[in-house]
Design a protein around this motif. Structure first.
Motif, PDB file in Angstrom:
ATOM      1  N   LEU A 102       2.647  -9.041  -5.632  1.00 40.15           N
ATOM      2  CA  LEU A 102       1.244  -8.925  -4.312  1.00 40.15           C
ATOM      3  C   LEU A 102       0.857  -7.564  -5.474  1.00 40.15           C
ATOM      4  O   LEU A 102       0.348  -6.781  -5.881  1.00 40.15           O
ATOM      5  CB  LEU A 102       2.241  -8.189  -3.566  1.00 40.15           C
ATOM      6  N   PRO A 103      -0.173  -7.772  -4.753  1.00 39.67           N
ATOM      7  CA  PRO A 103      -2.239  -6.454  -5.237  1.00 39.67           C
ATOM      8  C   PRO A 103      -1.173  -5.206  -4.830  1.00 39.67           C
ATOM      9  O   PRO A 103      -0.451  -5.423  -3.629  1.00 39.67           O
ATOM     10  CB  PRO A 103      -3.243  -7.111  -4.523  1.00 39.67           C
ATOM     11  N   THR A 104      -1.453  -4.010  -5.277  1.00 44.91           N
ATOM     12  CA  THR A 104      -0.910  -2.823  -4.657  1.00 44.91           C
ATOM     13  C   THR A 104      -1.359  -1.960  -4.455  1.00 44.91           C
ATOM     14  O   THR A 104      -3.345  -2.390  -5.504  1.00 44.91           O
ATOM     15  CB  THR A 104       0.223  -2.157  -6.112  1.00 44.91           C
ATOM     16  N   ARG A 105      -2.039  -1.341  -3.770  1.00 45.48           N
ATOM     17  CA  ARG A 105      -3.268   0.365  -3.866  1.00 45.48           C
ATOM     18  C   ARG A 105      -2.801   1.203  -2.948  1.00 45.48           C
ATOM     19  O   ARG A 105      -1.424   0.866  -2.847  1.00 45.48           O
ATOM     20  CB  ARG A 105      -4.211  -0.719  -1.991  1.00 45.48           C
ATOM     21  N   VAL A 106      -3.006   2.600  -3.322  1.00 43.80           N
ATOM     22  CA  VAL A 106      -2.802   3.082  -2.604  1.00 43.80           C
ATOM     23  C   VAL A 106      -4.050   4.409  -2.568  1.00 43.80           C
ATOM     24  O   VAL A 106      -4.812   4.486  -2.941  1.00 43.80           O
ATOM     25  CB  VAL A 106      -2.466   4.422  -4.557  1.00 43.80           C
TER      26      VAL A 106
ATOM     27  N   ILE B   2      -1.560  -0.280 -10.174  1.00 46.97           N
ATOM     28  CA  ILE B   2      -2.231  -0.281  -9.220  1.00 46.97           C
ATOM     29  C   ILE B   2      -3.967  -1.520  -9.000  1.00 46.97           C
ATOM     30  O   ILE B   2      -4.287  -0.766 -10.249  1.00 46.97           O
ATOM     31  CB  ILE B   2      -2.252   0.977  -8.892  1.00 46.97           C
ATOM     32  N   ASP B   3      -3.400  -1.945  -8.117  1.00 45.42           N
ATOM     33  CA  ASP B   3      -4.703  -2.863  -8.287  1.00 45.42           C
ATOM     34  C   ASP B   3      -6.067  -1.563  -7.836  1.00 45.42           C
ATOM     35  O   ASP B   3      -6.997  -1.930  -8.472  1.00 45.42           O
ATOM     36  CB  ASP B   3      -4.965  -3.731  -7.922  1.00 45.42           C
ATOM     37  N   THR B   4      -6.124  -1.646  -6.310  1.00 47.94           N
ATOM     38  CA  THR B   4      -7.256  -0.421  -5.488  1.00 47.94           C
ATOM     39  C   THR B   4      -6.261   1.285  -5.880  1.00 47.94           C
ATOM     40  O   THR B   4      -5.118   1.229  -5.483  1.00 47.94           O
ATOM     41  CB  THR B   4      -7.089  -0.951  -4.615  1.00 47.94           C
TER      42      THR B   4
ATOM     43  N   VAL C 238       0.462  -1.396   0.139  1.00 45.07           N
ATOM     44  CA  VAL C 238       0.123  -0.135   0.230  1.00 45.07           C
ATOM     45  C   VAL C 238       0.916   0.816   0.211  1.00 45.07           C
ATOM     46  O   VAL C 238       1.541   1.660   1.010  1.00 45.07           O
ATOM     47  CB  VAL C 238      -0.637  -0.161   1.127  1.00 45.07           C
ATOM     48  N   PHE C 239       0.739   1.913  -1.113  1.00 44.18           N
ATOM     49  CA  PHE C 239       1.072   3.384  -1.330  1.00 44.18           C
ATOM     50  C   PHE C 239       0.314   4.697  -0.149  1.00 44.18           C
ATOM     51  O   PHE C 239      -0.609   4.931  -0.622  1.00 44.18           O
ATOM     52  CB  PHE C 239       1.733   3.353  -2.370  1.00 44.18           C
ATOM     53  N   CYS C 240       0.977   4.668   0.624  1.00 51.30           N
ATOM     54  CA  CYS C 240       0.234   5.298   2.007  1.00 51.30           C
ATOM     55  C   CYS C 240       1.502   6.635   2.968  1.00 51.30           C
ATOM     56  O   CYS C 240       1.949   7.587   1.915  1.00 51.30           O
ATOM     57  CB  CYS C 240      -0.535   4.211   2.629  1.00 51.30           C
ATOM     58  N   GLY C 241       1.849   6.495   3.648  1.00 50.67           N
ATOM     59  CA  GLY C 241       2.700   7.045   4.505  1.00 50.67           C
ATOM     60  C   GLY C 241       2.027   8.639   4.588  1.00 50.67           C
ATOM     61  O   GLY C 241       0.796   8.447   5.056  1.00 50.67           O
ATOM     62  N   PHE C 242       3.195   9.100   5.848  1.00 47.87           N
ATOM     63  CA  PHE C 242       2.988  10.527   5.938  1.00 47.87           C
ATOM     64  C   PHE C 242       2.838  11.260   5.050  1.00 47.87           C
ATOM     65  O   PHE C 242       3.920  12.256   4.726  1.00 47.87           O
ATOM     66  CB  PHE C 242       3.968  11.255   7.505  1.00 47.87           C
ATOM     67  N   GLY C 243       2.418  11.132   3.673  1.00 46.07           N
ATOM     68  CA  GLY C 243       2.700  12.299   2.674  1.00 46.07           C
ATOM     69  C   GLY C 243       1.209  11.619   1.914  1.00 46.07           C
ATOM     70  O   GLY C 243       0.877  11.444   1.617  1.00 46.07           O
ATOM     71  N   GLU C 244       1.251  12.435   0.706  1.00 42.00           N
ATOM     72  CA  GLU C 244       0.338  12.210  -1.154  1.00 42.00           C
ATOM     73  C   GLU C 244       1.074  11.644  -1.770  1.00 42.00           C
ATOM     74  O   GLU C 244       2.470  12.063  -2.184  1.00 42.00           O
ATOM     75  CB  GLU C 244      -0.323  13.836  -1.179  1.00 42.00           C
ATOM     76  N   PRO C 245       1.273  10.163  -1.523  1.00 43.60           N
ATOM     77  CA  PRO C 245       2.381   9.223  -2.456  1.00 43.60           C
ATOM     78  C   PRO C 245       2.067  10.591  -4.256  1.00 43.60           C
ATOM     79  O   PRO C 245       4.046  10.055  -4.905  1.00 43.60           O
ATOM     80  CB  PRO C 245       1.699   7.784  -2.495  1.00 43.60           C
TER      81      PRO C 245
ATOM     82  N   ASP D  16       7.808   7.609  -9.679  1.00 41.07           N
ATOM     83  CA  ASP D  16       8.511   7.061  -9.022  1.00 41.07           C
ATOM     84  C   ASP D  16       7.542   5.973  -8.128  1.00 41.07           C
ATOM     85  O   ASP D  16       7.507   4.279  -8.223  1.00 41.07           O
ATOM     86  CB  ASP D  16       9.051   7.813  -7.577  1.00 41.07           C
ATOM     87  N   MET D  17       6.216   6.164  -7.835  1.00 39.38           N
ATOM     88  CA  MET D  17       5.527   5.366  -6.944  1.00 39.38           C
ATOM     89  C   MET D  17       4.807   4.678  -8.259  1.00 39.38           C
ATOM     90  O   MET D  17       4.740   3.087  -7.596  1.00 39.38           O
ATOM     91  CB  MET D  17       3.700   6.268  -6.837  1.00 39.38           C
ATOM     92  N   LEU D  18       4.426   4.774  -9.368  1.00 42.41           N
ATOM     93  CA  LEU D  18       4.316   3.902 -10.513  1.00 42.41           C
ATOM     94  C   LEU D  18       5.523   2.812 -10.680  1.00 42.41           C
ATOM     95  O   LEU D  18       5.013   1.576 -11.067  1.00 42.41           O
ATOM     96  CB  LEU D  18       3.190   4.361 -11.544  1.00 42.41           C
ATOM     97  N   GLU D  19       6.589   3.107 -10.226  1.00 43.15           N
ATOM     98  CA  GLU D  19       7.015   2.608 -11.077  1.00 43.15           C
ATOM     99  C   GLU D  19       7.761   1.821  -9.821  1.00 43.15           C
ATOM    100  O   GLU D  19       7.419   0.287 -10.354  1.00 43.15           O
ATOM    101  CB  GLU D  19       8.489   3.501 -11.439  1.00 43.15           C
ATOM    102  N   ALA D  20       7.572   1.616  -8.689  1.00 44.16           N
ATOM    103  CA  ALA D  20       7.669   1.134  -7.221  1.00 44.16           C
ATOM    104  C   ALA D  20       6.603  -0.187  -7.889  1.00 44.16           C
ATOM    105  O   ALA D  20       6.970  -1.435  -7.238  1.00 44.16           O
ATOM    106  CB  ALA D  20       7.583   2.282  -6.290  1.00 44.16           C
TER     107      ALA D  20
END
Ligand code: SF4
Length: 200
Positions: free
Chosen positions: A95-99, A121-123, A68-75, A81-85
């Motif tokens: 594995l499924p991915t979510r943002v 990204i799946d979700t 899950v791309f989340c964290g302390f900020g807006e992915p 970079d997020m999409l490449e990761a």
């Protein structure tokens, strides 16, 4: 040490940036600096894409159901970079991915971002927060001002054509049942799923 990846239940969460174009009145970052014992999610600097990829090697990836791309900020502040990761995670670990996003990635990046999500990204989970555009400006305080709410809805509607699932969320107890009904109607109209999250 910087916390780039952290566990929440059966998910592995990616903390890529502390940037965000909003200043939500309820932002968790105001009260705490970690999630579920993650260690501080304030980054000394943004990790590079290579550093993020290398970080996964330190974890037993068979333990997780989702990344899950989340964290302390807006992915989407680091959309590319997020999409490449995310593509890396899918390819290497299957594995499924979510943002988890505020849905303002189009305004942040100045392009229609939805097509870029395809196959990576799946979700997509978007914080709707309120059914009211004016109230949205008051509580989310996006730097883009007027039109932000509408841009978020448009992104939700667009991105459902490119990912498996789009969820829009509000937090339980923060709006009235009548407002929740309005949120459900908005989501039905957009063709996305509405979910009321538990207060954290
Ligand atoms: S969008 Fe998320 S990270 Fe940004 S201010 Fe709001 S709650 Fe905080």
């Amino acid at each position: 040490m910087m916390v780039i990846l952290y566990e929440v239940h059966s998910g592995l969460y990616v903390n890529m940036t502390n940037r965000c174009p909003c200043a939500c009145t309820f932002c968790l970052r105001q009260e705490k600096d970690e999630m579920d014992g993650s260690g501080s999610l304030w980054l000394d600097r943004e990790p590079t894409l290579d550093e993020i990829k290398a970080e996964f090697e330190k974890f037993d990836m068979t333990k997780y159901k989702e990344v899950v791309f989340c964290g302390f900020g807006e992915p989407t502040e680091r959309l590319y970079d997020m999409l490449e990761a995310a593509a890396f995670v899918k390819k290497k670990y299957d594995l499924p991915t979510r943002v988890n996003t505020n849905g303002l990635g189009d305004l942040i990046n100045g392009v229609d971002t939805a097509p870029l999500y395809e196959g990576k990204i799946d979700t997509v989970s978007i914080s709707l927060n309120t059914p009211d555009p004016q109230r949205y400006l008051e509580i989310v305080r996006p730097k883009f001002g007027e039109g932000s709410f509408e841009a978020m809805l448009k992104f939700a509607e667009n991105v459902k054509n490119y990912v498996g699932k789009v969820v829009m969320t509000t937090v339980s107890g923060t709006i009235s049942p009548a407002e929740e009904t309005l949120c459900r109607e908005i989501c039905n109209k957009l063709g996305v799923t509405y979910r009321i999250r538990a207060f954290e």
